[in-house]
Scaffold this motif. Structure first.
Motif, short mmCIF file in Angstrom:
data_model
loop_
_atom_site.label_atom_id
_atom_site.label_comp_id
_atom_site.label_asym_id
_atom_site.label_seq_id
_atom_site.Cartn_x
_atom_site.Cartn_y
_atom_site.Cartn_z
N ASN A 185 0.83 -1.30 -0.01
CA ASN A 185 -0.04 -0.04 0.00
C ASN A 185 0.88 1.26 -0.14
OD1 ASN A 185 -2.18 -1.67 0.05
ND2 ASN A 185 -2.94 -0.96 1.99
N THR A 186 2.02 1.30 -0.75
CA THR A 186 2.95 2.37 -0.79
C THR A 186 3.17 2.73 -2.30
OG1 THR A 186 3.98 1.53 1.22
CG2 THR A 186 4.95 2.95 -0.15
N VAL A 187 3.37 4.07 -2.36
CA VAL A 187 3.54 4.69 -3.82
C VAL A 187 5.08 5.51 -3.63
CG1 VAL A 187 2.22 6.67 -3.39
CG2 VAL A 187 2.86 5.97 -5.64
N TYR A 188 5.93 5.41 -4.46
CA TYR A 188 7.23 5.85 -4.31
C TYR A 188 7.37 7.00 -5.44
CZ TYR A 188 7.87 1.58 -1.58
OH TYR A 188 7.70 0.44 -0.78
N LEU A 189 8.09 8.02 -5.03
CA LEU A 189 8.83 8.65 -6.42
C LEU A 189 10.22 8.98 -6.10
CD1 LEU A 189 8.08 10.82 -8.66
CD2 LEU A 189 8.15 12.84 -6.76
N GLN A 190 10.89 8.41 -7.20
CA GLN A 190 12.42 8.48 -7.13
C GLN A 190 12.81 9.52 -7.83
OE1 GLN A 190 14.79 6.64 -5.82
NE2 GLN A 190 16.04 8.18 -6.49
N MET A 191 13.52 10.66 -7.34
CA MET A 191 13.76 11.86 -7.88
C MET A 191 15.29 11.89 -8.01
SD MET A 191 11.17 14.56 -5.83
CE MET A 191 12.11 14.20 -4.16
#
Length: 117
Positions: free
Chosen positions: A75-81
């Motif tokens: 239940n997790t969303v990620y944003l790799q920047m």
């Protein structure tokens, strides 16, 4: 109701990287399109979004530098920047949009990302 909690913000030098995470609770995660928005002084803008099928959409300003992903089991969303620029400085908000599935539209409280030397 969906509760969203962002983590991973902070201060980074230009050219550096950060990964934001957003943990969701309270509903069926797969019913929602998950997105990251950001707000500097001015309007809130879409950075990236991902459907439960894995389709993604990015703002032109971050294409090739940012990657959105989701783990429905966690239940997790990620944003790799990556290759961060001073112009990326903003408060980043996690969004869960379930209106296409007769669910609600929810926001996290935001995580500050500052890109500065």
């Amino acid at each position: 109701q969906v509760q969203l909690v962002e983590s991973g913000g902070g201060l980074v030098q230009p050219g550096g990287s950060l990964r934001l995470s957003c943990a969701a609770s309270g509903s069926i995660f797969s019913l929602y399109v998950m997105g990251w928005y950001r707000q500097a002084p001015g309007m809130r803008e879409l950075v990236a979004a991902i459907t439960s099928d894995g389709y993604t959409n990015y703002a032109d300003s971050v294409k090739g530098r940012f990657t959105i992903s989701r783990d429905d089991a966690k239940n997790t969303v990620y944003l790799q920047m990556n290759s961060l620029e001073p112009e990326d400085t903003a408060v980043y908000y996690c969004n869960a949009d379930g209106r296409h599935n007769n669910q609600g539209n929810y926001w996290g409280k935001g995580a500050l990302v500052t890109v500065s030397s």
